[in-house]
Motif scaffolding. Structure first.
Motif, PDB file in Angstrom:
ATOM      1  N   VAL A 145     -14.609  -3.373  10.348  1.00 29.87           N
ATOM      2  CA  VAL A 145     -14.712  -2.624   8.804  1.00 29.87           C
ATOM      3  C   VAL A 145     -13.151  -2.316   8.789  1.00 29.87           C
ATOM      4  CG1 VAL A 145     -14.759  -0.448   7.758  1.00 29.87           C
ATOM      5  CG2 VAL A 145     -16.591  -1.582   9.003  1.00 29.87           C
ATOM      6  N   ALA A 146     -12.299  -1.976   9.914  1.00 24.90           N
ATOM      7  CA  ALA A 146     -11.117  -1.654   9.827  1.00 24.90           C
ATOM      8  C   ALA A 146     -10.236  -3.001   9.548  1.00 24.90           C
ATOM      9  CB  ALA A 146     -10.395  -1.031  11.264  1.00 24.90           C
ATOM     10  N   GLN A 147     -10.595  -4.020   9.991  1.00 23.66           N
ATOM     11  CA  GLN A 147     -10.024  -5.367   9.910  1.00 23.66           C
ATOM     12  C   GLN A 147     -10.197  -5.644   8.548  1.00 23.66           C
ATOM     13  OE1 GLN A 147      -8.284  -6.925  12.174  1.00 23.66           O
ATOM     14  NE2 GLN A 147      -7.700  -8.621  10.868  1.00 23.66           N
TER      15      GLN A 147
ATOM     16  N   GLY B 167      -2.364  -0.134  -0.155  1.00 21.36           N
ATOM     17  CA  GLY B 167      -1.563   0.346   0.972  1.00 21.36           C
ATOM     18  C   GLY B 167      -2.340   1.400   1.670  1.00 21.36           C
ATOM     19  N   MET B 168      -3.001   2.400   1.095  1.00 21.21           N
ATOM     20  CA  MET B 168      -3.672   3.346   1.720  1.00 21.21           C
ATOM     21  C   MET B 168      -5.028   2.804   2.773  1.00 21.21           C
ATOM     22  SD  MET B 168      -2.349   6.140   1.331  1.00 21.21           S
ATOM     23  CE  MET B 168      -3.771   7.140   2.112  1.00 21.21           C
ATOM     24  N   ALA B 169      -5.557   1.727   2.289  1.00 20.61           N
ATOM     25  CA  ALA B 169      -6.489   0.947   2.917  1.00 20.61           C
ATOM     26  C   ALA B 169      -6.003   0.448   4.107  1.00 20.61           C
ATOM     27  CB  ALA B 169      -7.183  -0.007   1.930  1.00 20.61           C
ATOM     28  N   CYS B 170      -4.766  -0.275   4.015  1.00 21.36           N
ATOM     29  CA  CYS B 170      -3.986  -1.072   5.066  1.00 21.36           C
ATOM     30  C   CYS B 170      -4.014  -0.031   6.189  1.00 21.36           C
ATOM     31  CB  CYS B 170      -3.187  -1.631   4.346  1.00 21.36           C
ATOM     32  SG  CYS B 170      -2.203  -2.757   5.665  1.00 21.36           S
ATOM     33  N   ILE B 171      -3.289   1.235   5.697  1.00 23.47           N
ATOM     34  CA  ILE B 171      -2.808   2.397   6.736  1.00 23.47           C
ATOM     35  C   ILE B 171      -4.102   2.829   7.563  1.00 23.47           C
ATOM     36  CG2 ILE B 171      -2.056   4.758   6.950  1.00 23.47           C
ATOM     37  CD1 ILE B 171      -0.274   4.167   4.506  1.00 23.47           C
TER      38      ILE B 171
ATOM     39  N   LEU C  73       0.524  -0.986   9.843  1.00 20.11           N
ATOM     40  CA  LEU C  73       0.804   0.211   9.425  1.00 20.11           C
ATOM     41  C   LEU C  73       2.013   0.255   8.389  1.00 20.11           C
ATOM     42  CD1 LEU C  73       0.115   2.699  12.339  1.00 20.11           C
ATOM     43  CD2 LEU C  73      -0.843   3.084  10.097  1.00 20.11           C
ATOM     44  N   ALA C  74       3.030  -0.188   8.999  1.00 20.11           N
ATOM     45  CA  ALA C  74       4.192  -0.632   8.196  1.00 20.11           C
ATOM     46  C   ALA C  74       3.863  -1.249   7.141  1.00 20.11           C
ATOM     47  CB  ALA C  74       5.356  -1.172   9.285  1.00 20.11           C
ATOM     48  N   LEU C  75       3.352  -2.102   6.792  1.00 19.11           N
ATOM     49  CA  LEU C  75       2.873  -2.908   5.604  1.00 19.11           C
ATOM     50  C   LEU C  75       2.259  -1.928   4.656  1.00 19.11           C
ATOM     51  CD1 LEU C  75       2.703  -5.549   3.873  1.00 19.11           C
ATOM     52  CD2 LEU C  75       0.542  -5.887   5.175  1.00 19.11           C
TER      53      LEU C  75
ATOM     54  N   LEU D 152       2.941   1.615  -0.340  1.00 24.29           N
ATOM     55  CA  LEU D 152       2.640   2.887  -1.109  1.00 24.29           C
ATOM     56  C   LEU D 152       3.854   2.848  -2.036  1.00 24.29           C
ATOM     57  CD1 LEU D 152       1.938   5.342   1.770  1.00 24.29           C
ATOM     58  CD2 LEU D 152       0.379   4.071   0.231  1.00 24.29           C
ATOM     59  N   ARG D 153       5.026   2.441  -2.182  1.00 22.82           N
ATOM     60  CA  ARG D 153       6.123   2.363  -3.050  1.00 22.82           C
ATOM     61  C   ARG D 153       6.227   1.213  -3.956  1.00 22.82           C
ATOM     62  NH1 ARG D 153      10.991   2.938  -0.534  1.00 22.82           N
ATOM     63  NH2 ARG D 153      10.095   2.118   1.474  1.00 22.82           N
ATOM     64  N   PRO D 154       6.601   1.357  -5.291  1.00 21.51           N
ATOM     65  CA  PRO D 154       6.854   0.114  -6.067  1.00 21.51           C
ATOM     66  C   PRO D 154       7.989  -0.372  -5.534  1.00 21.51           C
ATOM     67  CG  PRO D 154       7.745   2.086  -6.879  1.00 21.51           C
ATOM     68  CD  PRO D 154       6.896   2.608  -5.715  1.00 21.51           C
TER      69      PRO D 154
END
Length: 218
Positions: free
Chosen positions: A74-76, A25-29, A202-204, A209-211
């Motif tokens: 890299v971001a992709q 999740g952090m990587a995706c953000i 970003l929303a994904l 980040l939450r279970p």
């Protein structure tokens, strides 16, 4: 200490405990934030660029294009990590739609990264050159696979009980906007459309980040 470590990463709700998808999740953000900002900056740069619109590197100079596109690639790749996290979360269930959809979403997101990397050697071509057309096809196919994948995944998430809050609509929203992107790829609004697409990731990332099935306070 050992009990805390064992609880971390298994998706158990609780203070100080993180789900297994927290890292993805952090990587995706991070990746989505870079791409969202990049889309906005590119749209602004296009408004005052002296580079021909027929150049594949438009609106950037050749040297700037290399750096910008490498950053985008890299971001992709970080978005790919996010989609893999979505698959690992299990919120789409184990049905055929989830299996096919997630595989397609991963492939499509990865193919867009390939398109970014392939754009670097094609930077000095015009949009009508064969090499540029091949790179453009990679972006097109990546968008198609993403659209199909996220629409299938989104329908599976909506049917499951993995996410019961507003985040259950995120995969579907990504799929719908990917469809819209197909009609915007050859327009001047493409950078803005790409920024919106990235913002949905970003929303994904935040969703991951939450279970699943968060405990509702009473």
């Amino acid at each position: 200490m050992s009990s805390t470590r064992s609880a971390t990463g298994i998706g158990t709700p609780g203070v100080g405990r993180r789900p297994a998808t927290y890292g993805s999740g952090m990587a995706c953000i991070v990746g989505a934030a870079v791409l969202t900002a990049g889309g906005v900056v590119t749209q602004v740069a296009a408004a005052g660029s002296s580079v021909s619109e027929d150049a594949w590197r438009y609106p950037w100079s050749s040297g700037t294009f290399v750096w910008v596109t490498t950053l985008f690639a890299v971001a992709q790749c970080l978005l790919v990590v996010g989609v893999l996290g979505l698959r690992h979360s299990g919120v789409a269930g184990t049905g055929r739609a989830a299996t096919v959809g997630l595989a397609s979403a991963v492939a499509g997101t990865a193919l867009i990264a390939v398109g970014d990397l392939a754009s670097i050697p094609a930077r000095d071509l015009t949009v009508d050159d064969a090499g540029a057309l091949v790179v453009g096809l990679a972006f097109f196919l990546g968008t198609v696979l993403s659209a199909v994948g996220f629409l299938l995944t989104g329908s599976a998430v909506l049917r499951s009980a993995g996410w019961r809050d507003a985040r259950r609509f995120v995969p579907t929203a990504i799929g719908i906007w990917a469809v819209a992107m197909l009609g915007l790829q050859l327009t001047p609004l493409l950078p803005t459309a790409a920024a919106v697409f990235s913002a949905l990731f970003l929303a994904l990332g935040v969703a991951l980040l939450r279970p699943p099935n968060p405990t509702v306070p009473r």
